[in-house]
Design a protein around this motif. Structure first.
Motif, PDB file in Angstrom:
ATOM      1  N   MET A   1       0.823  -1.208   0.000  1.00  0.00           N
ATOM      2  CA  MET A   1       0.000   0.000   0.000  1.00  0.00           C
ATOM      3  C   MET A   1       0.859   1.260   0.000  1.00  0.00           C
ATOM      4  SD  MET A   1      -3.147  -0.920   2.590  1.00  0.00           S
ATOM      5  CE  MET A   1      -3.886   0.702   2.349  1.00  0.00           C
ATOM      6  N   LEU A   2       1.967   1.215   0.744  1.00  0.00           N
ATOM      7  CA  LEU A   2       2.864   2.379   0.774  1.00  0.00           C
ATOM      8  C   LEU A   2       3.474   2.628  -0.603  1.00  0.00           C
ATOM      9  CD1 LEU A   2       4.707   1.751   4.157  1.00  0.00           C
ATOM     10  CD2 LEU A   2       3.091   3.588   3.678  1.00  0.00           C
ATOM     11  N   VAL A   3       3.873   1.560  -1.271  1.00  0.00           N
ATOM     12  CA  VAL A   3       4.452   1.701  -2.608  1.00  0.00           C
ATOM     13  C   VAL A   3       3.411   2.226  -3.585  1.00  0.00           C
ATOM     14  CG1 VAL A   3       5.499   0.469  -4.550  1.00  0.00           C
ATOM     15  CG2 VAL A   3       6.165  -0.096  -2.205  1.00  0.00           C
ATOM     16  N   ALA A   4       2.183   1.711  -3.481  1.00  0.00           N
ATOM     17  CA  ALA A   4       1.115   2.169  -4.370  1.00  0.00           C
ATOM     18  C   ALA A   4       0.833   3.662  -4.166  1.00  0.00           C
ATOM     19  CB  ALA A   4      -0.157   1.356  -4.120  1.00  0.00           C
ATOM     20  N   LEU A   5       0.777   4.092  -2.909  1.00  0.00           N
ATOM     21  CA  LEU A   5       0.569   5.510  -2.623  1.00  0.00           C
ATOM     22  C   LEU A   5       1.723   6.351  -3.152  1.00  0.00           C
ATOM     23  CD1 LEU A   5      -0.838   5.443   1.028  1.00  0.00           C
ATOM     24  CD2 LEU A   5      -2.002   6.327  -0.996  1.00  0.00           C
ATOM     25  N   PHE A   6       2.930   5.869  -2.938  1.00  0.00           N
ATOM     26  CA  PHE A   6       4.113   6.604  -3.381  1.00  0.00           C
ATOM     27  C   PHE A   6       4.100   6.790  -4.897  1.00  0.00           C
ATOM     28  CE2 PHE A   6       8.435   6.691  -5.006  1.00  0.00           C
ATOM     29  CZ  PHE A   6       9.031   7.684  -4.232  1.00  0.00           C
ATOM     30  N   VAL A   7       3.867   5.705  -5.631  1.00  0.00           N
ATOM     31  CA  VAL A   7       3.860   5.787  -7.093  1.00  0.00           C
ATOM     32  C   VAL A   7       2.701   6.655  -7.574  1.00  0.00           C
ATOM     33  CG1 VAL A   7       3.620   4.443  -9.223  1.00  0.00           C
ATOM     34  CG2 VAL A   7       5.021   3.565  -7.340  1.00  0.00           C
ATOM     35  N   GLY A   8       1.544   6.541  -6.908  1.00  0.00           N
ATOM     36  CA  GLY A   8       0.400   7.373  -7.277  1.00  0.00           C
ATOM     37  C   GLY A   8       0.676   8.856  -7.097  1.00  0.00           C
ATOM     38  N   VAL A   9       1.283   9.204  -5.977  1.00  0.00           N
ATOM     39  CA  VAL A   9       1.629  10.608  -5.727  1.00  0.00           C
ATOM     40  C   VAL A   9       2.602  11.121  -6.787  1.00  0.00           C
ATOM     41  CG1 VAL A   9       2.874  12.151  -4.150  1.00  0.00           C
ATOM     42  CG2 VAL A   9       1.158  10.583  -3.260  1.00  0.00           C
ATOM     43  N   MET A  10       3.597  10.315  -7.132  1.00  0.00           N
ATOM     44  CA  MET A  10       4.566  10.719  -8.141  1.00  0.00           C
ATOM     45  C   MET A  10       3.911  10.906  -9.501  1.00  0.00           C
ATOM     46  SD  MET A  10       7.363  11.115  -6.559  1.00  0.00           S
ATOM     47  CE  MET A  10       8.157  11.580  -8.081  1.00  0.00           C
ATOM     48  N   ASP A  56      10.258   8.469   3.533  1.00  0.00           N
ATOM     49  CA  ASP A  56      10.843   8.383   4.874  1.00  0.00           C
ATOM     50  C   ASP A  56      10.337   7.160   5.623  1.00  0.00           C
ATOM     51  OD1 ASP A  56      12.370  10.656   4.580  1.00  0.00           O
ATOM     52  OD2 ASP A  56      10.923  11.990   5.539  1.00  0.00           O
ATOM     53  N   VAL A  57       9.028   6.927   5.528  1.00  0.00           N
ATOM     54  CA  VAL A  57       8.438   5.790   6.240  1.00  0.00           C
ATOM     55  C   VAL A  57       8.997   4.473   5.697  1.00  0.00           C
ATOM     56  CG1 VAL A  57       6.299   4.517   6.678  1.00  0.00           C
ATOM     57  CG2 VAL A  57       6.320   7.020   6.836  1.00  0.00           C
ATOM     58  N   ARG A  65      17.255  -0.845   0.704  1.00  0.00           N
ATOM     59  CA  ARG A  65      17.022  -1.754  -0.423  1.00  0.00           C
ATOM     60  C   ARG A  65      15.563  -1.703  -0.866  1.00  0.00           C
ATOM     61  NH1 ARG A  65      19.054  -7.841   0.116  1.00  0.00           N
ATOM     62  NH2 ARG A  65      21.013  -6.662   0.247  1.00  0.00           N
ATOM     63  N   ALA A  66      14.646  -1.714   0.096  1.00  0.00           N
ATOM     64  CA  ALA A  66      13.216  -1.651  -0.231  1.00  0.00           C
ATOM     65  C   ALA A  66      12.873  -0.325  -0.895  1.00  0.00           C
ATOM     66  CB  ALA A  66      12.375  -1.846   1.030  1.00  0.00           C
ATOM     67  N   MET A  67      13.462   0.771  -0.385  1.00  0.00           N
ATOM     68  CA  MET A  67      13.188   2.074  -0.978  1.00  0.00           C
ATOM     69  C   MET A  67      13.777   2.175  -2.372  1.00  0.00           C
ATOM     70  SD  MET A  67      11.521   4.761  -0.511  1.00  0.00           S
ATOM     71  CE  MET A  67      11.294   6.058  -1.720  1.00  0.00           C
ATOM     72  N   ARG A  68      14.918   1.553  -2.581  1.00  0.00           N
ATOM     73  CA  ARG A  68      15.522   1.557  -3.912  1.00  0.00           C
ATOM     74  C   ARG A  68      14.615   0.848  -4.915  1.00  0.00           C
ATOM     75  NH1 ARG A  68      21.151  -1.032  -3.650  1.00  0.00           N
ATOM     76  NH2 ARG A  68      19.869  -2.905  -3.508  1.00  0.00           N
ATOM     77  N   ARG A  69      14.024  -0.285  -4.516  1.00  0.00           N
ATOM     78  CA  ARG A  69      13.084  -0.976  -5.399  1.00  0.00           C
ATOM     79  C   ARG A  69      11.842  -0.122  -5.647  1.00  0.00           C
ATOM     80  NH1 ARG A  69      14.452  -5.675  -2.203  1.00  0.00           N
ATOM     81  NH2 ARG A  69      12.496  -5.470  -1.074  1.00  0.00           N
ATOM     82  N   THR A  70      11.405   0.595  -4.624  1.00  0.00           N
ATOM     83  CA  THR A  70      10.251   1.481  -4.780  1.00  0.00           C
ATOM     84  C   THR A  70      10.548   2.587  -5.779  1.00  0.00           C
ATOM     85  OG1 THR A  70       9.569   1.054  -2.495  1.00  0.00           O
ATOM     86  CG2 THR A  70       8.661   3.014  -3.554  1.00  0.00           C
ATOM     87  N   ILE A  71      11.727   3.175  -5.688  1.00  0.00           N
ATOM     88  CA  ILE A  71      12.118   4.249  -6.610  1.00  0.00           C
ATOM     89  C   ILE A  71      12.164   3.733  -8.043  1.00  0.00           C
ATOM     90  CG2 ILE A  71      14.011   5.793  -7.273  1.00  0.00           C
ATOM     91  CD1 ILE A  71      14.717   5.957  -4.261  1.00  0.00           C
TER      92      ILE A  71
END
Length: 223
Positions: A1-10, A56-57, A65-71
Motif C-alpha cells: 500500500m505504501l508503494v502504491a501511494l508513493f507511485v500514485g503521488v509521483m 521516509d516511512v 534496499r526496499a526504498m531503492r526498489r520502490t524508486i
C-alpha cells in the motif's frame, strides 16, 4: 500500500506540476538582488511533499534496499505513463471528439518536463533514503525527528534544484529572480510540510514497526 501511494503521488504530481502557479500575487518584496512578486511554484506543490513523507516511512521501516526498489518501480511507471500519453495523443481523433487540443495540453509529454521530473525524482529520493538510513545506522532507534528532517532537507533541496533547473524555461521562467523564487519557495514549502506532518509520520512508523514481524526480527538479530 505504501508503494502504491508513493507511485500514485509521483504520477499525479508529474501531471499537475506542469502548470505554473503564482501564490499571493499581491506580495511584493525586494531582498537585495532578488525581487519577489508573489510566490512562484507549480501545481504539484500541495501533493508532492507527501512522496518524501512516504519515502521516509519506507526507508525507516523497510530499509534502503526496499526504498531503492520502490524508486525503480516509480520510475518505470512514470516512463510507461508518459509513453501511453504520447501514444494516445497521436492516435487519430474521432470526428465527434472536440477535445484533442485540450487533451494534448494537459497530458502531452513535454520532454523537458519529463526529464526534469525523472531527474529530480531519482536524485532526490535516493539521497533522501540514503541519508536517513545512514543516520539511523549511527543513532539506532533514537532521534527519528533528526533523521526525518535531515534526510528531507538534503533530498528536497537537490530534487527541487534539479527539477527547477531543467523545467524553469518550459514553465516560462526567464529571469534569475523568478528562478530563485521558484527554487526557494519549493524547497522551503516542502520542508515545512515535512515538519507539519512529522507527528503523523511518527505514528505511522511506530505502528508499522510494531506490526511488521520482519522489523522485530531484525531488531532481535542486532541485539
Amino acid at each position: 500500500m505504501l508503494v502504491a501511494l508513493f507511485v500514485g503521488v509521483m504520477m499525479i504530481s508529474n501531471i499537475t506540476g506542469t502548470k505554473g502557479v503564482l501564490l499571493f500575487p499581491s506580495l511584493d518584496l525586494d531582498l537585495g538582488p532578488i525581487s519577489v512578486h508573489g510566490l512562484v511554484t507549480d501545481g504539484a506543490f500541495y501533493l508532492f511533499p507527501l512522496a518524501y513523507v512516504l519515502g521516509d516511512v519506507i526507508s525507516e521501516v523497510y530499509g534502503f534496499r526496499a526504498m531503492r526498489r520502490t524508486i525503480v518501480s516509480g520510475f518505470a511507471v512514470l516512463v510507461i505513463a508518459s509513453l501511453c500519453f504520447w501514444a494516445t495523443i497521436h492516435l487519430p481523433a474521432a470526428d465527434f471528439y472536440e477535445n484533442q487540443d485540450a487533451f494534448k495540453a494537459v497530458a502531452g509529454v513535454v520532454p523537458q518536463f519529463l526529464a526534469a521530473g525523472l531527474g529530480g525524482y531519482v536524485v532526490g529520493e535516493f539521497l533522501n533514503s540514503f541519508v536517513l538510513v545512514k543516520m539511523k545506522a549511527r543513532s539506532g532507534e533514537r532521534r527519528l525527528w533528526a533523521r526525518l528532517l535531515g534526510s528531507t532537507v538534503v533530498g528536497e533541496f537537490f530534487d527541487t534544484l534539479v527539477f527547477c533547473s531543467i523545467a524553469a524555461s518550459a514553465l516560462g521562467i526567464s529571469t534569475a529572480s523568478d528562478f530563485t523564487n521558484y527554487v526557494v519557495v519549493g524547497f522551503v514549502w516542502k520542508c515545512l510540510v515535512e515538519i507539519a506532518v512529522m507527528p503523523l509520520t511518527y505514528l505511522v512508523c511506530g505502528w508499522l514497526k510494531r506490526a511488521e514481524p520482519t522489523y522485530r526480527e531484525a531488531l532481535e538479530a542486532r541485539s
